[in-house]
Design a protein around this motif. Structure first.
Motif, PDB file in Angstrom:
ATOM      1  N   UNK A 278       0.839  -1.197   0.000  1.00 59.40           N
ATOM      2  CA  UNK A 278       0.000   0.000   0.000  1.00 59.40           C
ATOM      3  C   UNK A 278       0.876   1.250   0.000  1.00 59.40           C
ATOM      4  N   UNK A 279       1.962   1.247   0.760  1.00 57.13           N
ATOM      5  CA  UNK A 279       2.880   2.385   0.720  1.00 57.13           C
ATOM      6  C   UNK A 279       3.372   2.633  -0.700  1.00 57.13           C
ATOM      7  N   UNK A 287      -2.743  10.679  -5.467  1.00 59.55           N
ATOM      8  CA  UNK A 287      -4.156  11.040  -5.622  1.00 59.55           C
ATOM      9  C   UNK A 287      -5.077  10.006  -4.985  1.00 59.55           C
ATOM     10  N   UNK A 288      -4.538   8.800  -4.728  1.00 57.91           N
ATOM     11  CA  UNK A 288      -5.343   7.740  -4.108  1.00 57.91           C
ATOM     12  C   UNK A 288      -5.395   7.869  -2.578  1.00 57.91           C
ATOM     13  N   UNK A 290      -6.737  10.050  -0.395  1.00 54.85           N
ATOM     14  CA  UNK A 290      -8.044  10.237   0.251  1.00 54.85           C
ATOM     15  C   UNK A 290      -8.874   8.960   0.296  1.00 54.85           C
ATOM     16  N   UNK A 291      -8.856   8.189  -0.782  1.00 60.80           N
ATOM     17  CA  UNK A 291      -9.603   6.935  -0.823  1.00 60.80           C
ATOM     18  C   UNK A 291      -9.012   5.924   0.154  1.00 60.80           C
ATOM     19  N   UNK A 292      -7.687   5.870   0.198  1.00 58.10           N
ATOM     20  CA  UNK A 292      -7.027   4.969   1.141  1.00 58.10           C
ATOM     21  C   UNK A 292      -7.350   5.348   2.574  1.00 58.10           C
ATOM     22  N   UNK A 293      -7.413   6.636   2.833  1.00 55.85           N
ATOM     23  CA  UNK A 293      -7.708   7.122   4.183  1.00 55.85           C
ATOM     24  C   UNK A 293      -9.120   6.757   4.623  1.00 55.85           C
ATOM     25  N   UNK A 294     -10.070   6.797   3.712  1.00 57.27           N
ATOM     26  CA  UNK A 294     -11.449   6.440   4.064  1.00 57.27           C
ATOM     27  C   UNK A 294     -11.560   4.973   4.470  1.00 57.27           C
ATOM     28  N   UNK A 379      -0.525  11.960   5.727  1.00 62.39           N
ATOM     29  CA  UNK A 379      -0.168  10.767   4.951  1.00 62.39           C
ATOM     30  C   UNK A 379       0.669  11.161   3.725  1.00 62.39           C
ATOM     31  N   UNK A 380       0.276  12.228   3.043  1.00 59.65           N
ATOM     32  CA  UNK A 380       1.048  12.692   1.885  1.00 59.65           C
ATOM     33  C   UNK A 380       2.476  13.028   2.291  1.00 59.65           C
TER      34      UNK A 380
END
Length: 416
Positions: A278-279, A287-288, A290-294, A379-380
């Motif tokens: 995932x990292x 750009x992914x 926000x989706x990963x954070x949800x 995260x960014x």
């Protein structure tokens, strides 16, 4: 079972069937404190969807997703008022001003009064207001990660998570940033164990109010560009702001601002440290994030709000009596297999269903836009500035329970 454990239990009420009794102490359960989400998944698999536990004064636990979702919206049955507002105000009016205890508003009240007290805060926590702070939030994130990057290791909660959202909040609020460690320790002290004893909870509110009182009073005479000053300028139903209501607002915002993102970030970074693939994906395509954070928020939800039954009713197979306490156990609801297929697996691409990490209904998290921004930016920043990081095998993560579970320590390592 030892005698101390027995002493902490209360007798089962006659209307609760044996089949719906399951012993679980959200404050001290060893497995919950060892790994909150492993224990929540175990409860989801092995305990009834709604059960009664003899700990913490005896209360119901609602852990089925559909039932939690329904109950959080049904404030007429499941009340946030842990005591009558009228009785509380009458009691406080008899005390000298310096001895009064802040009422926990707008959290521990129901509509329509809840909406009247929450509405003035909307503009401060709007998406536009949150995005206006992105530059300063990013600068803080970069400063914190730059400060640890060359070390090759850190204890993330102490070095980053306990500072990052707290410093953001204190700056917005108008409290002295140099006291961030003191404020964070105060929040941890008072939120680590939550019992049904209202006197203990009132003393917690009083202690938090005491550390802010001087700043709050000073802002009335000398307003600045901060939330405290904004609150002083408000009128509630045509009436000017009072010191009692100011203290109530500030205590609740203090608790919310100094604890929730700290825990969300710790759980998120712990997961990233165990998932190098995932990292790599997120470094290649930020750009992914926000989706990963949800999906991180869904998988590692950690808040379990308490409600009081306002009127007797049958609810998803349980007979609830007026005055009983009910815990909305969102950590288990978030891994309900009836809603999320293979629910305990992190899957950024799973079929989308609403996650409840920020709650639901009238008390849906007011600071959700700011929280999402803070998580995304951190995260960014971590993925940009640190090489692949992992958990330190010499220092496994530690956690705590309570109605807001969270990491106590997350030791990370990376190559330098």
């Amino acid at each position: 079972m030892n005698s101390a454990d027995m002493a902490n239990r209360v007798k089962k009420p006659a209307h609760v069937p044996d089949a719906l009794v399951y012993a679980f102490d959200y404050n001290t359960d060893p497995e919950y404190c060892r790994d909150p989400h492993a224990r929540a998944a175990d409860l989801a698999r092995n305990a009834p969807p709604i059960f009664w536990t003899p700990y913490n004064g005896g209360h119901w636990m609602v852990q089925a997703h559909a039932a939690v979702h329904e109950a959080l919206r049904d404030y007429e049955t499941f009340s946030s008022e842990h005591f009558s507002p009228e009785a509380f105000n009458s009691m406080m009016a008899e005390l000298p001003e310096e001895e009064r205890i802040p009422a926990p508003v707008p959290i521990c009240i129901d509509p329509p009064q809840h909406a009247k007290l929450r509405m003035p805060l909307f503009s401060t926590f709007s998406p536009k207001a949150a995005l206006a702070r992105e530059k300063e939030i990013r600068e803080l994130a970069e400063r914190l990660i730059d400060g640890i990057a060359k070390q090759g290791r850190c204890e993330f909660q102490h070095d980053v998570s306990d500072i990052y959202p707290v410093e953001i909040f204190l700056g917005m609020f108008g409290l002295p940033v140099e006291k961030e460690r003191e404020y964070r320790e105060l929040a941890k002290k008072h939120l680590s164990v939550i019992t049904p004893d209202l006197s203990e909870n009132m003393l917690m509110m009083q202690a938090i109010a005491a550390v802010m009182r001087e700043t709050i009073v000073e802002r009335r005479a000398n307003p600045k560009q901060d939330i405290i000053s904004m609150l002083w300028a408000l009128e509630i139903e045509g009436e000017p702001m009072t010191l009692d209501l100011m203290l109530s607002y500030c205590v609740i915002l203090f608790i919310a601002g100094l604890d929730t993102v700290v825990n969300a970030l710790g759980f998120g970074v712990r997961h990233l440290a165990t998932d190098p693939e995932l990292q790599r994906v997120l470094r290649a395509n930020p750009a992914l994030i926000p989706e990963a954070s949800e999906e991180i928020l869904r998988r590692y939800a950690f808040v379990a709000p308490i409600r009081l039954v306002k009127k007797e009713r049958e609810f998803h197979g349980a007979e609830l009596k007026e005055g009983e306490r009910v815990m909305m156990f969102i950590p288990s609801a978030s891994v309900d297999e009836r809603v999320y297929r293979d629910a305990t697996t992190y899957d950024m691409n799973r079929e989308k269903h609403p996650q409840m990490a920020f709650g639901a209904g009238p008390h849906y998290c007011l600071g959700v836009h700011l929280a999402r921004l803070e998580l995304r930016v951190m995260y960014e920043t971590i993925l940009k500035k640190l090489p692949e990081f992992r958990l330190d095998p010499e220092h496994p993560p530690t956690f705590h329970g309570s109605i807001i579970a969270g990491p106590s320590s997350i030791h990370l390592r990376w190559d330098v």
